[in-house]
Design an enzyme around this catalytic site. Structure first.
Site, PDB file in Angstrom:
ATOM      1  NE  ARG A  67      -3.792   0.109   0.395  1.00  0.00           N
ATOM      2  CZ  ARG A  67      -4.611  -0.241  -0.607  1.00  0.00           C
ATOM      3  NH1 ARG A  67      -4.630   0.447  -1.732  1.00  0.00           N
ATOM      4  NH2 ARG A  67      -5.387  -1.300  -0.487  1.00  0.00           N
ATOM      5  NE  ARG A  93      -2.780  -4.362  -7.350  1.00  0.00           N
ATOM      6  CZ  ARG A  93      -3.623  -3.736  -6.544  1.00  0.00           C
ATOM      7  NH1 ARG A  93      -3.283  -2.598  -5.970  1.00  0.00           N
ATOM      8  NH2 ARG A  93      -4.819  -4.244  -6.311  1.00  0.00           N
ATOM      9  CG  HIS A 162      -2.721   3.330  -8.016  1.00  0.00           C
ATOM     10  ND1 HIS A 162      -2.768   4.076  -6.861  1.00  0.00           N
ATOM     11  CD2 HIS A 162      -3.946   2.776  -8.144  1.00  0.00           C
ATOM     12  CE1 HIS A 162      -3.971   3.960  -6.318  1.00  0.00           C
ATOM     13  NE2 HIS A 162      -4.713   3.170  -7.075  1.00  0.00           N
ATOM     14  CG  ASP A 206     -12.272   5.942  -6.943  1.00  0.00           C
ATOM     15  OD1 ASP A 206     -11.461   6.173  -7.857  1.00  0.00           O
ATOM     16  OD2 ASP A 206     -12.533   4.804  -6.511  1.00  0.00           O
ATOM     17  CD  GLU A 265      -4.538   6.092  -9.356  1.00  0.00           C
ATOM     18  OE1 GLU A 265      -4.730   5.170 -10.166  1.00  0.00           O
ATOM     19  OE2 GLU A 265      -5.221   6.240  -8.326  1.00  0.00           O
TER      20      GLU A 265
HETATM   21  O1  TA6 Z   1      -7.184   4.340  -8.396  1.00  0.00           O
HETATM   22  C1  TA6 Z   1      -8.303   4.375  -7.602  1.00  0.00           C
HETATM   23  C2  TA6 Z   1      -8.709   2.950  -7.245  1.00  0.00           C
HETATM   24  O2  TA6 Z   1      -9.014   2.219  -8.381  1.00  0.00           O
HETATM   25  C3  TA6 Z   1      -9.861   3.064  -6.254  1.00  0.00           C
HETATM   26  O3  TA6 Z   1     -11.103   2.718  -6.818  1.00  0.00           O
HETATM   27  C4  TA6 Z   1      -9.406   2.286  -5.061  1.00  0.00           C
HETATM   28  O4  TA6 Z   1     -10.059   1.142  -4.792  1.00  0.00           O
HETATM   29  C5  TA6 Z   1      -7.894   2.217  -5.239  1.00  0.00           C
HETATM   30  O5  TA6 Z   1      -7.624   2.284  -6.590  1.00  0.00           O
HETATM   31  C6  TA6 Z   1      -7.081   1.164  -4.520  1.00  0.00           C
HETATM   32  O6  TA6 Z   1      -7.239  -0.097  -5.055  1.00  0.00           O
HETATM   33  P1  TA6 Z   1      -6.542  -1.342  -4.349  1.00  0.00           P
HETATM   34  O7  TA6 Z   1      -6.889  -2.525  -5.195  1.00  0.00           O
HETATM   35  O8  TA6 Z   1      -5.055  -1.071  -4.321  1.00  0.00           O
HETATM   36  O9  TA6 Z   1      -7.105  -1.417  -2.960  1.00  0.00           O
END
Ligand code: TA6
Length: 302
Positions: A67, A93, A162, A206, A265
């Site tokens: 994260r 990833r 991201h 979001d 992103e």
């Molecule tokens: O980039 C935004 C997003 O797609 C959100 O919808 C949110 O869920 C985030 O990414 C994180 O996703 P993850 O799968 O890393 O928990």
């Protein structure tokens, strides 16, 4: 190729674990990257606080996304368009990449990693591909993510670098460069809204901004800096902050972390998806630069 080292420029830690991390240095600063996911975890120009946010509650487990930093979402962004059981944000990833090249000169230290299809990826996504991440740590941090289609049919890809940026306080930062565009709001049934001014958030967001190729600037008076984000072959920008409640429900998110981060992103998603012809390739680029925040000029007297 064994893990490459460059004296004073590139070394590895946790080499014997499932998550080896490259530590890079140039004369301008340092960076750290995990071999799993080719994920940048830290970027720190000398004398500055970290540019990227990394959750203190991240799990460091093989096959689990870390994260923070810059996860690579590929070959699909978000949930899989047809099969919800497939991993969110694709598989790049969470797989272990292999080093392909490392070199350094006076101005930069560079590391290239690769990922290719195998039986496991073909079970998730039926294409032959070669993916390459080139990291260049110089005065700026540059990432080039190149997809080559080795299949005999066109390859549809949605993708994102991201990036989680560290901010002093979510409510005090401004993102410039999206004014005059529209966004599709995932927190409002993917409805379309105009973005008339610089973006400033008070909580969860979001959003997908389509057809946005211009550079962006994240102004942070609390840290006295501005982060410039230059995008190459990226037609979408995603802006995400989970807000207090969603962050608290995520085991790998520090409870107060949502105030200290903003994802901006560099992406190609929804209608900006790319279609790569057989034998062709596509490179998505982000270049991140941290500069002092110059105070806005005072308004001229009326
Ligand atoms: O980039 C935004 C997003 O797609 C959100 O919808 C949110 O869920 C985030 O990414 C994180 O996703 P993850 O799968 O890393 O928990």
């Amino acid at each position: 190729m064994p893990l490459p080292t460059l004296p004073g420029r590139l070394q590895w830690r946790d080499e014997t674990t499932a998550l080896p991390q490259a530590e890079l240095r140039s004369r301008f600063g340092g960076a750290r990257l995990c071999l799993q996911g080719a994920q940048v975890l830290d970027y720190r120009p000398d004398g500055q606080p970290p540019v990227l946010w990394l959750s203190r509650s991240s799990r460091y487990q093989a096959g689990t996304a870390i994260r923070g930093g810059i996860p690579l979402c590929w070959p699909w962004f978000g949930p899989h368009p047809e099969t919800s059981a497939l991993p969110a944000h694709g598989f790049a990833r969470t797989r272990r990449w292999r080093p392909l090249d490392a070199h350094a000169d006076d101005d930069a230290t560079c590391l290239t990693l690769g990922l290719s299809d195998d039986a496991e990826t073909r079970a998730l996504w039926p294409y032959a591909f070669e993916l390459r991440l080139e990291l260049r740590l110089g005065r700026q941090l540059t990432l080039n993510l190149t997809t080559r289609n080795l299949s005999d049919r066109p390859m549809p890809v949605t993708e994102a670098l991201h990036s989680y940026f560290l901010v002093s306080d979510l409510e005090r930062v401004r993102l410039r460069g999206l004014e005059g565009t529209d966004y599709w709001d995932k927190l409002d049934g993917l409805r379309r809204h105009p973005q008339s001014d610089a973006l400033q958030l008070a909580g969860a967001a979001d959003r997908v901004y389509l057809d946005t190729g211009a550079p962006l600037t994240l102004e942070d008076p609390g840290l006295g800096r501005q982060i410039r984000i230059h995008k190459g072959r990226s037609r979408s920008t995603v802006v995400w902050n989970p807000g207090r409640e969603t962050a608290a429900a995520m085991a790998d998110f520090d409870d107060d972390g949502y105030r200290r981060m903003l994802c901006v992103e560099t992406a190609n998603v929804l209608d900006n998806r790319v279609r790569i012809a057989p034998g062709d390739s596509h490179t998505l680029t982000t270049r991140i630069e941290s500069l002092p925040l110059t105070p806005a000029a005072p308004a001229a007297p009326a």
